[in-house]
Design a protein around this motif. Structure first.
Motif, PDB file in Angstrom:
ATOM      1  N   ARG A 158       0.768  -1.208   0.174  1.00  0.00           N
ATOM      2  CA  ARG A 158       0.075   0.047   0.072  1.00  0.00           C
ATOM      3  C   ARG A 158       0.975   1.268   0.007  1.00  0.00           C
ATOM      4  NH1 ARG A 158      -4.741   1.998   3.875  1.00  0.00           N
ATOM      5  NH2 ARG A 158      -4.860   4.149   3.121  1.00  0.00           N
ATOM      6  N   ASP A 159       0.550   2.026  -0.721  1.00  0.00           N
ATOM      7  CA  ASP A 159       1.017   3.625  -0.936  1.00  0.00           C
ATOM      8  C   ASP A 159       2.562   3.440  -1.676  1.00  0.00           C
ATOM      9  OD1 ASP A 159      -1.178   4.688  -0.255  1.00  0.00           O
ATOM     10  OD2 ASP A 159      -0.308   5.517   1.711  1.00  0.00           O
ATOM     11  N   ALA A 160       2.981   2.442  -2.282  1.00  0.00           N
ATOM     12  CA  ALA A 160       4.339   2.172  -2.900  1.00  0.00           C
ATOM     13  C   ALA A 160       4.384   3.471  -3.700  1.00  0.00           C
ATOM     14  CB  ALA A 160       4.668   1.051  -3.539  1.00  0.00           C
ATOM     15  N   GLY A 161       5.470   4.255  -3.956  1.00  0.00           N
ATOM     16  CA  GLY A 161       5.376   5.094  -5.040  1.00  0.00           C
ATOM     17  C   GLY A 161       5.139   6.508  -4.167  1.00  0.00           C
ATOM     18  N   ALA A 162       4.644   6.319  -2.859  1.00  0.00           N
ATOM     19  CA  ALA A 162       4.362   7.749  -2.290  1.00  0.00           C
ATOM     20  C   ALA A 162       5.510   8.240  -1.795  1.00  0.00           C
ATOM     21  CB  ALA A 162       3.385   7.499  -1.101  1.00  0.00           C
ATOM     22  N   SER A 163       5.356   9.740  -1.373  1.00  0.00           N
ATOM     23  CA  SER A 163       6.471  10.418  -1.123  1.00  0.00           C
ATOM     24  C   SER A 163       7.317  10.062  -0.039  1.00  0.00           C
ATOM     25  CB  SER A 163       6.313  12.036  -0.709  1.00  0.00           C
ATOM     26  OG  SER A 163       5.258  12.104   0.168  1.00  0.00           O
ATOM     27  N   GLU A 164       8.545  10.233   0.411  1.00  0.00           N
ATOM     28  CA  GLU A 164       9.463   9.596   1.475  1.00  0.00           C
ATOM     29  C   GLU A 164       8.585  10.347   2.650  1.00  0.00           C
ATOM     30  OE1 GLU A 164      12.042   7.513   3.496  1.00  0.00           O
ATOM     31  OE2 GLU A 164      11.317   7.388   1.272  1.00  0.00           O
ATOM     32  N   HIS A 166       5.555  11.086   3.247  1.00  0.00           N
ATOM     33  CA  HIS A 166       4.196  10.058   3.654  1.00  0.00           C
ATOM     34  C   HIS A 166       4.695   8.920   4.143  1.00  0.00           C
ATOM     35  CE1 HIS A 166       0.283   8.962   2.611  1.00  0.00           C
ATOM     36  NE2 HIS A 166       0.762   7.675   2.398  1.00  0.00           N
ATOM     37  N   ILE A 167       5.583   8.283   3.368  1.00  0.00           N
ATOM     38  CA  ILE A 167       5.915   6.896   3.909  1.00  0.00           C
ATOM     39  C   ILE A 167       6.380   7.073   5.378  1.00  0.00           C
ATOM     40  CG2 ILE A 167       7.498   4.942   3.474  1.00  0.00           C
ATOM     41  CD1 ILE A 167       7.411   5.773   0.564  1.00  0.00           C
ATOM     42  N   ARG A 168       7.239   7.639   5.550  1.00  0.00           N
ATOM     43  CA  ARG A 168       7.778   7.900   7.109  1.00  0.00           C
ATOM     44  C   ARG A 168       6.889   8.407   8.163  1.00  0.00           C
ATOM     45  NH1 ARG A 168      12.982   7.026   8.167  1.00  0.00           N
ATOM     46  NH2 ARG A 168      14.414   6.626   6.071  1.00  0.00           N
ATOM     47  N   THR A 169       5.952   9.260   7.636  1.00  0.00           N
ATOM     48  CA  THR A 169       4.995   9.829   8.692  1.00  0.00           C
ATOM     49  C   THR A 169       3.879   8.596   9.145  1.00  0.00           C
ATOM     50  OG1 THR A 169       4.802  11.925   7.500  1.00  0.00           O
ATOM     51  CG2 THR A 169       3.098  11.330   8.712  1.00  0.00           C
ATOM     52  N   TYR A 170       3.688   7.910   8.066  1.00  0.00           N
ATOM     53  CA  TYR A 170       2.673   6.636   8.389  1.00  0.00           C
ATOM     54  C   TYR A 170       3.214   5.437   8.800  1.00  0.00           C
ATOM     55  CZ  TYR A 170      -1.247   9.667   6.722  1.00  0.00           C
ATOM     56  OH  TYR A 170      -2.014  10.664   6.561  1.00  0.00           O
ATOM     57  N   CYS A 171       4.639   5.432   8.866  1.00  0.00           N
ATOM     58  CA  CYS A 171       5.201   4.395   9.358  1.00  0.00           C
ATOM     59  C   CYS A 171       6.810   4.728  10.045  1.00  0.00           C
ATOM     60  CB  CYS A 171       5.692   3.253   8.194  1.00  0.00           C
ATOM     61  SG  CYS A 171       6.500   1.561   9.125  1.00  0.00           S
ATOM     62  N   PRO A 172       6.580   5.377  11.185  1.00  0.00           N
ATOM     63  CA  PRO A 172       7.952   6.015  11.617  1.00  0.00           C
ATOM     64  C   PRO A 172       8.920   4.889  12.178  1.00  0.00           C
ATOM     65  CG  PRO A 172       6.132   6.157  13.311  1.00  0.00           C
ATOM     66  CD  PRO A 172       5.695   5.641  11.937  1.00  0.00           C
ATOM     67  N   ASP A 173      10.258   5.399  12.482  1.00  0.00           N
ATOM     68  CA  ASP A 173      11.095   4.246  12.926  1.00  0.00           C
ATOM     69  C   ASP A 173      10.958   3.505  14.097  1.00  0.00           C
ATOM     70  OD1 ASP A 173      12.835   5.073  10.482  1.00  0.00           O
ATOM     71  OD2 ASP A 173      13.792   6.692  11.807  1.00  0.00           O
ATOM     72  N   CYS A 183       4.160   0.735   6.090  1.00  0.00           N
ATOM     73  CA  CYS A 183       5.233   0.000   6.765  1.00  0.00           C
ATOM     74  C   CYS A 183       5.724  -1.054   5.797  1.00  0.00           C
ATOM     75  CB  CYS A 183       5.034  -0.853   8.066  1.00  0.00           C
ATOM     76  SG  CYS A 183       4.884   0.549   9.311  1.00  0.00           S
ATOM     77  N   GLY A 184       4.882  -1.567   5.016  1.00  0.00           N
ATOM     78  CA  GLY A 184       5.247  -2.678   3.892  1.00  0.00           C
ATOM     79  C   GLY A 184       6.495  -2.220   2.856  1.00  0.00           C
ATOM     80  N   VAL A 185       6.299  -0.886   2.466  1.00  0.00           N
ATOM     81  CA  VAL A 185       7.181  -0.172   1.799  1.00  0.00           C
ATOM     82  C   VAL A 185       8.697  -0.278   2.564  1.00  0.00           C
ATOM     83  CG1 VAL A 185       7.940   2.006   0.474  1.00  0.00           C
ATOM     84  CG2 VAL A 185       5.388   1.076   0.639  1.00  0.00           C
ATOM     85  N   ARG A 186       8.461  -0.043   3.689  1.00  0.00           N
ATOM     86  CA  ARG A 186       9.830   0.135   4.557  1.00  0.00           C
ATOM     87  C   ARG A 186      10.519  -1.428   4.718  1.00  0.00           C
ATOM     88  NH1 ARG A 186      10.372   4.730   8.821  1.00  0.00           N
ATOM     89  NH2 ARG A 186      12.441   4.048   8.010  1.00  0.00           N
ATOM     90  N   ILE A 187       9.610  -2.276   4.914  1.00  0.00           N
ATOM     91  CA  ILE A 187      10.200  -3.591   4.941  1.00  0.00           C
ATOM     92  C   ILE A 187      10.829  -4.035   3.856  1.00  0.00           C
ATOM     93  CG2 ILE A 187       9.456  -6.118   5.167  1.00  0.00           C
ATOM     94  CD1 ILE A 187       7.095  -5.247   7.095  1.00  0.00           C
TER      95      ILE A 187
END
Length: 196
Positions: A158-164, A166-173, A183-187
């Protein structure tokens, strides 16, 4: 004994969290690989994903995938409690839903459910719970979403291709805020939960 207890808790907790995180990552990657292969086979058999399950047929989408994914159990809306946990949350603690209509459980315990939209422009959705009914049942930890683009005939996190941002806001460290759906993008790119 008290000192040993404190030291043990300081050592064991991070070790357990690291083990848990690795299990989530491993099963996510393996499940994505299985779903991607199944998607390619469905596309090859039917010419396109839109042709494969047509107008918002959740059951047809489910049955197409079921043909290519080994399962030990299936569920429908009535029996869904046999496949998914009773409640799900986002990383920020708010409620989340699996939206499952039809689901299957793989031999490794991963539960997969399918949701087809009624138009080509909207992505179809696959939810996975990588440890079935067991906790923590949190979006971004053991619970994830994939999008299936009928326009592009492929499955993506989900949300692959979104801005960095966006990805980090919804899946923080630290996995303590946000919705968890990116988080799937980050995995897949290898920088998931670096401060968990």
């Amino acid at each position: 004994l008290a000192i040993i207890g404190v030291v043990a808790s300081l050592v064991i907790t991070p070790l357990y969290k690291n083990f848990q995180k690795r299990e989530w990552e491993k099963k996510y990657i393996a499940t994505f690989s299985i779903l991607r292969q199944a998607t390619e086979m469905i596309k090859s058999e039917h010419g396109s994903l839109d042709a494969a399950w047509g107008n918002a047929s959740h059951y047809t989408m489910f049955s197409r995938y079921q043909k290519y994914i080994r399962s030990v159990r299936t569920c429908n809306q009535v029996t869904m409690s046999n496949c998914f946990g009773s409640g799900y949350k986002r990383l920020d603690g708010n409620s989340a839903s699996h939206g499952a209509v039809h689901a299957l459980v793989m031999p490794n315990g991963v539960t997969i459910s399918f949701y087809a939209w009624d138009k080509v422009a909207s992505p179809d959705i696959i939810w996975i719970d990588i440890n079935g009914k067991k906790g923590p049942n949190v979006l971004g930890k053991d619970f994830h979403q994939f999008y299936i683009s009928r326009n592009h005939n492929r499955i993506v996190p989900r949300d692959a291709g979104a801005s960095e941002n966006h990805i980090r806001t919804y899946c923080p460290d630290n996995l303590k805020s946000g919705w968890g759906h990116t988080c799937g993008v980050r995995i897949l790119r290898g920088d998931y939960a670096t401060n968990y």
